[in-house]
Design a protein around this motif. Structure first.
Motif, PDB file in Angstrom:
ATOM      1  N   LYS A 167       0.831  -1.210   0.000  1.00  0.00           N
ATOM      2  CA  LYS A 167       0.000   0.000   0.000  1.00  0.00           C
ATOM      3  C   LYS A 167       0.860   1.252   0.000  1.00  0.00           C
ATOM      4  O   LYS A 167       0.604   2.194  -0.766  1.00  0.00           O
ATOM      5  CB  LYS A 167      -0.915  -0.006   1.233  1.00  0.00           C
ATOM      6  CG  LYS A 167      -1.809   1.233   1.342  1.00  0.00           C
ATOM      7  CD  LYS A 167      -2.791   1.309   0.166  1.00  0.00           C
ATOM      8  CE  LYS A 167      -3.851   2.376   0.365  1.00  0.00           C
ATOM      9  NZ  LYS A 167      -3.290   3.740   0.371  1.00  0.00           N
ATOM     10  N   GLU A 170       2.528   1.802  -3.375  1.00  0.00           N
ATOM     11  CA  GLU A 170       1.597   2.376  -4.351  1.00  0.00           C
ATOM     12  C   GLU A 170       1.423   3.874  -4.126  1.00  0.00           C
ATOM     13  O   GLU A 170       1.417   4.659  -5.075  1.00  0.00           O
ATOM     14  CB  GLU A 170       0.259   1.652  -4.251  1.00  0.00           C
ATOM     15  CG  GLU A 170      -0.759   2.095  -5.275  1.00  0.00           C
ATOM     16  CD  GLU A 170      -2.047   1.296  -5.178  1.00  0.00           C
ATOM     17  OE1 GLU A 170      -3.121   1.921  -5.085  1.00  0.00           O
ATOM     18  OE2 GLU A 170      -1.980   0.055  -5.176  1.00  0.00           O
ATOM     19  N   ASP A 171       1.291   4.278  -2.852  1.00  0.00           N
ATOM     20  CA  ASP A 171       1.159   5.703  -2.539  1.00  0.00           C
ATOM     21  C   ASP A 171       2.403   6.471  -2.955  1.00  0.00           C
ATOM     22  O   ASP A 171       2.321   7.586  -3.502  1.00  0.00           O
ATOM     23  CB  ASP A 171       0.910   5.897  -1.039  1.00  0.00           C
ATOM     24  CG  ASP A 171      -0.447   5.375  -0.597  1.00  0.00           C
ATOM     25  OD1 ASP A 171      -1.321   5.186  -1.469  1.00  0.00           O
ATOM     26  OD2 ASP A 171      -0.629   5.149   0.615  1.00  0.00           O
ATOM     27  N   GLU A 175       3.212   9.752  -5.531  1.00  0.00           N
ATOM     28  CA  GLU A 175       3.921  10.950  -5.090  1.00  0.00           C
ATOM     29  C   GLU A 175       5.195  11.169  -5.880  1.00  0.00           C
ATOM     30  O   GLU A 175       5.520  12.298  -6.264  1.00  0.00           O
ATOM     31  CB  GLU A 175       4.227  10.846  -3.596  1.00  0.00           C
ATOM     32  CG  GLU A 175       2.991  10.905  -2.713  1.00  0.00           C
ATOM     33  CD  GLU A 175       3.342  11.075  -1.254  1.00  0.00           C
ATOM     34  OE1 GLU A 175       4.416  11.646  -0.966  1.00  0.00           O
ATOM     35  OE2 GLU A 175       2.550  10.647  -0.404  1.00  0.00           O
TER      36      GLU A 175
END
Length: 350
Positions: A167, A170-171, A175
């Motif tokens: 997770k 992916e974030d 960014e």
């Protein structure tokens, strides 16, 4: 003229060929990913750009300047390693300021640049923290800020997200891409994660055994793989043995009980390739492939079906649209658009 150019670069370690005939032109502001399995030569290529490894042959130029005659510290590159390589005895601000201090930037100016860099990576208020008191994602952002604060000509990323959980990775991809677009920094990423490469890149360089298999946009490499290796490495691909032969006075593509009009070219054995998400279920007809559902797996937004067909195993991925789906053991007919199908003739890599 290319902003960054690698021309027929080779690297040997004794009898082992790590990189062979690597040629790549990178535009200013472009995001390039070197993608491939372990041992394919992607990290060695990055290290040659950085100056940590000398090529056996070939040339590397940045804005027309010969990098091979330039010391690593003078190449104007920013580097983020897989391990982040932060100084544990320095705070986040001190880590970011290190490169500026080595370049003789005055303290007041350094402090302003560090504040801006922390804000850029979303770490306002974290400047006084030491790496041991920061999460993996926060450490990764500090490493990125340290590399970018010197305004490098090229940013080199050596699998910087591989230590993060799924997770957070992916974030951070989102960014990282946004930061790169905002700054316009030319970036070269090394990764073995095809999803990451497709999410971040303007172009992907797919490598295998030291050689380039294909260079293209994420869409090109996925939709039109140039070799069997690219087809299998980038996602999943169904492959069916087939034959092109003369039938009823016309060239026909024949696989199982299917007969399709064949593209121009010689007769003989071929391999039909089609991505799982391009395959659908249809009522039985002459241009559908007969099969049976062996298993089905619900994965939230889609269903994954494993089928056994008259031409061998097949995978089908169907979006979860709320409609009834075939049951395990049910007889099905598989269909896809002709434009979504690839052909590879015997003896060809394509």
């Amino acid at each position: 003229m290319a902003f960054l150019a690698l021309d027929h670069v080779n690297k040997r370690f004794g009898d082992h060929i790590a990189v062979e005939d690597f040629t790549l032109s990178v535009k200013k502001g472009e995001f390039i990913s070197l993608l491939g399995p372990s041992g394919c030569g992607k990290t060695t290529t990055l290290q040659m750009i950085a100056g940590f490894v000398d090529p056996t042959a070939g040339s590397i130029h940045l804005e027309g300047r010969d990098l091979l005659s330039t010391k690593p510290a003078q190449r104007g590159l920013g580097i983020v390693f897989q391990s982040y390589a932060l100084f544990p005895h320095m705070t986040a601000s001190e880590n970011i300021a290190f490169g500026l201090e080595m370049r003789g930037i005055a303290r007041a100016e350094r402090e302003g640049k560090v504040r801006d860099a922390l804000a850029m990576v979303g770490l306002d208020g974290y400047g006084d923290r030491y790496p041991r008191r920061m999460s993996g994602g926060q450490q990764q952002r500090v490493a990125l800020a340290r590399a970018l604060v010197i305004k490098p000509d090229v940013l080199l990323l050596d699998e910087p997200l591989s230590n993060l959980d799924a997770k957070l990775r992916e974030d951070m991809q989102i960014e990282l891409r946004q930061i790169q677009r905002n700054l316009g920094t030319t970036t070269v990423l090394v990764t073995h994660d095809q999803t990451e490469a497709m999410a971040l890149s303007d172009r992907i360089v797919v490598m295998s055994k030291g050689r380039i298999e294909q260079i293209g946009t994420p869409q090109e490499t996925y939709e039109r793989p140039a070799s069997a290796f690219v087809s299998q490495f980038l996602g999943k691909t169904n492959e069916f043995p087939a034959e092109i032969r003369l039938s009823d006075g016309a060239q026909k593509l024949i696989f199982g009980s299917c007969e399709w009009q064949a593209p121009a070219g010689p007769s003989g054995p071929v391999t039909v390739t089609v991505r799982p998400e391009k395959v659908g279920f249809a009522s039985p007809k002459s241009d559908s492939l007969k099969g049976r559902v062996v298993s089905r797996i619900f994965q939230g937004n889609h269903w994954l079906f494993q089928c056994e067909t008259e031409c061998g195993p097949a995978i089908v991925v169907r979006q979860n649209n709320g409609e009834p789906q075939p049951e395990e053991g049910e007889t099905v007919s598989l269909i896809w658009r002709k434009d979504d199908m690839g052909l590879r003739r015997a003896g060809e890599s394509r």
